[in-house]
Design an enzyme around this catalytic site. Structure first.
Site, PDB file in Angstrom:
ATOM      1  N   ARG A  58       0.802  -1.221   0.000  1.00  0.00           N
ATOM      2  CA  ARG A  58       0.000   0.000   0.000  1.00  0.00           C
ATOM      3  C   ARG A  58       0.833   1.268   0.000  1.00  0.00           C
ATOM      4  O   ARG A  58       0.608   2.182  -0.783  1.00  0.00           O
ATOM      5  CB  ARG A  58      -0.893   0.057   1.260  1.00  0.00           C
ATOM      6  CG  ARG A  58      -2.164  -0.701   1.173  1.00  0.00           C
ATOM      7  CD  ARG A  58      -2.564  -1.136   2.574  1.00  0.00           C
ATOM      8  NE  ARG A  58      -1.613  -2.132   3.011  1.00  0.00           N
ATOM      9  CZ  ARG A  58      -1.771  -3.418   2.789  1.00  0.00           C
ATOM     10  NH1 ARG A  58      -2.853  -3.851   2.230  1.00  0.00           N
ATOM     11  NH2 ARG A  58      -0.850  -4.279   3.146  1.00  0.00           N
ATOM     12  N   THR A  59       1.807   1.337   0.908  1.00  0.00           N
ATOM     13  CA  THR A  59       2.524   2.602   1.089  1.00  0.00           C
ATOM     14  C   THR A  59       3.328   2.946  -0.157  1.00  0.00           C
ATOM     15  O   THR A  59       3.270   4.076  -0.653  1.00  0.00           O
ATOM     16  CB  THR A  59       3.441   2.515   2.331  1.00  0.00           C
ATOM     17  OG1 THR A  59       2.650   2.093   3.440  1.00  0.00           O
ATOM     18  CG2 THR A  59       4.068   3.859   2.645  1.00  0.00           C
ATOM     19  N   LYS A  86      25.625  -5.039  -1.636  1.00  0.00           N
ATOM     20  CA  LYS A  86      27.069  -5.226  -1.801  1.00  0.00           C
ATOM     21  C   LYS A  86      27.829  -4.585  -0.640  1.00  0.00           C
ATOM     22  O   LYS A  86      29.042  -4.436  -0.693  1.00  0.00           O
ATOM     23  CB  LYS A  86      27.530  -4.601  -3.126  1.00  0.00           C
ATOM     24  CG  LYS A  86      26.910  -5.225  -4.350  1.00  0.00           C
ATOM     25  CD  LYS A  86      27.465  -4.568  -5.611  1.00  0.00           C
ATOM     26  CE  LYS A  86      26.599  -4.884  -6.821  1.00  0.00           C
ATOM     27  NZ  LYS A  86      26.685  -3.837  -7.834  1.00  0.00           N
ATOM     28  N   ARG A 108      11.592   4.003   3.529  1.00  0.00           N
ATOM     29  CA  ARG A 108      11.183   3.024   4.540  1.00  0.00           C
ATOM     30  C   ARG A 108      12.409   2.211   4.907  1.00  0.00           C
ATOM     31  O   ARG A 108      13.151   1.758   4.029  1.00  0.00           O
ATOM     32  CB  ARG A 108      10.081   2.106   4.016  1.00  0.00           C
ATOM     33  CG  ARG A 108       9.828   0.930   4.947  1.00  0.00           C
ATOM     34  CD  ARG A 108       8.613   0.151   4.590  1.00  0.00           C
ATOM     35  NE  ARG A 108       7.408   0.892   4.918  1.00  0.00           N
ATOM     36  CZ  ARG A 108       6.184   0.361   4.904  1.00  0.00           C
ATOM     37  NH1 ARG A 108       6.026  -0.909   4.581  1.00  0.00           N
ATOM     38  NH2 ARG A 108       5.132   1.080   5.207  1.00  0.00           N
ATOM     39  N   HIS A 136       5.377   6.112  11.558  1.00  0.00           N
ATOM     40  CA  HIS A 136       4.827   5.919  10.217  1.00  0.00           C
ATOM     41  C   HIS A 136       3.828   7.071  10.032  1.00  0.00           C
ATOM     42  O   HIS A 136       2.608   6.874  10.076  1.00  0.00           O
ATOM     43  CB  HIS A 136       4.146   4.553  10.144  1.00  0.00           C
ATOM     44  CG  HIS A 136       3.806   4.093   8.758  1.00  0.00           C
ATOM     45  ND1 HIS A 136       3.933   4.902   7.639  1.00  0.00           N
ATOM     46  CD2 HIS A 136       3.304   2.904   8.317  1.00  0.00           C
ATOM     47  CE1 HIS A 136       3.537   4.214   6.574  1.00  0.00           C
ATOM     48  NE2 HIS A 136       3.158   3.012   6.960  1.00  0.00           N
TER      49      HIS A 136
HETATM   50  N1  ASP Z   1       1.819  -1.405   6.811  1.00  0.00           N
HETATM   51  C1  ASP Z   1       2.054  -0.959   8.173  1.00  0.00           C
HETATM   52  C2  ASP Z   1       3.534  -0.685   8.407  1.00  0.00           C
HETATM   53  O1  ASP Z   1       4.301  -0.644   7.475  1.00  0.00           O
HETATM   54  C3  ASP Z   1       1.488  -1.881   9.168  1.00  0.00           C
HETATM   55  C4  ASP Z   1       2.028  -3.271   9.195  1.00  0.00           C
HETATM   56  O2  ASP Z   1       2.965  -3.611   8.485  1.00  0.00           O
HETATM   57  O3  ASP Z   1       1.482  -4.035   9.985  1.00  0.00           O
HETATM   58  O4  ASP Z   1       3.939  -0.474   9.532  1.00  0.00           O
END
Ligand code: ASP
Length: 318
Positions: A58-59, A86, A108, A136
């Protein structure tokens, strides 16, 4: 409009009026996203790089769509295949990318604090797309927008955040945001999955699901984050579902019009019953995904305005 930030690293540094600014602007992008023609020009000419060192569905997809709808040149770095494998450090990779003059870096990373460190080393505006157990921020903002639209307000609500709180950056960012907007937040789950200093957080803590949900306006379920667990935190998944999994009977303790949320990905039959997740009268899980695109558009738009103001002599932040 008030938004004084150079980066979006977490909810912690945001003031309530900055949160409202993001949500109000996101509303206009919700409307745009429902049109057949979805293009705007807020990021035209800017380069957005997405660096995901951890899996995401999703993100990552929504940051990519958000950037493209606003006219940015968007590049997704395949971090699994990059020089990190590497042995290049995060900072070396960041400096290499920095030399290509990106304007927005969406990052991320599995380590808490890694995104803040990176933001100190680059010129781009950095957006935290999730760092370890830390924050987040865009998830909490999209949750806030979903709640505000469903309930008509974002204050004086009773919100139960349930499940694996200890490992969850989603819980942490939500706790901060909902507290700043003056809501009553409850944490509900087994004591083994509560953060170490839970008593200092100024929230109510329950290990009994029915008591924790009593009279709640919002029930926010969390994924059981098995990848962040290194010991026996729960007796078994079956037992976990029995005691803390959201089913119709447990939900009946919340208000009759309570909404059910989950950030995804869901473990159906572990933290949530599939029929509750799919119940369009209670679950707003699909709305959360929709709001995710709009909130990310708004956040990048505001950061880009501040980048432009910074580049102009005498420029002011919005
Ligand atoms: N998608 C959210 C996160 O990246 C929640 C999860 O992974 O549970 O933190």
């Amino acid at each position: 409009m008030t938004f004084r930030q150079r980066h979006l690293l977490g909810i912690e540094p945001l003031a309530p009026d900055e949160i409202t600014t993001i949500l109000d602007l996101a509303e206009s992008y919700v409307a745009l996203n429902r049109q057949p023609m979805k293009h705007a020009r807020a990021l035209e000419g800017l380069t957005q790089i997405n660096m995901f060192f951890e899996n995401s569905t999703r993100t990552q997809a929504s940051f990519e769509i958000a950037g493209k709808r606003l006219g940015a040149d968007v590049m997704n770095m395949a971090m699994q295949a990059s020089s990190i494998k590497k042995g290049e450090t995060l900072i070396d990779t960041a400096l290499t990318l920095n030399a290509m003059h990106p304007d927005l870096l969406v990052v991320r990373h599995p380590n808490s604090g890694a995104v803040n460190l990176l933001a100190e080393k680059v010129n781009a505006a950095v957006l935290n797309a999730g760092d370890g157990r830390h924050e987040h921020p865009t998830q909490a903002l999209l949750d806030a927008l979903t709640i505000r639209r469903a309930k008509g307000r974002l204050h004086r609500l009773t919100i139960a955040i349930c499940g694996d709180i200890a490992h969850s950056r989603v819980a942490r960012s939500n706790l901060l945001l909902l507290g700043k907007m003056e809501n009553r937040v409850r944490l509900v789950g087994p004591t083994t999955l509560m953060p170490a200093k839970v008593a200092d957080l100024g929230v109510e803590v329950y290990d009994d699901m029915r008591e924790g949900l009593e009279g709640a306006d919002v029930v926010m379920m969390l994924r059981l984050q098995k990848e962040r667990m290194d010991g026996g935190f729960i007796p078994s998944e079956r037992e976990y579902y029995h005691r803390w999994g959201l089913d119709a009977e447990k939900l009946s303790h919340a208000k009759d019009d309570a909404i059910v949320m989950h950030p995804g990905p869901m473990n159906r039959g572990v933290e949530i019953d599939g029929t509750i997740a799919d119940d369009i009268n209670r679950s707003v899980i699909q709305e959360q995904v929709e709001m995710g695109v709009a909130v990310r558009m708004a956040a990048m738009d505001l950061l880009a305005r501040n980048l432009r103001a910074e580049a102009e002599p005498g420029g002011v932040m919005v």
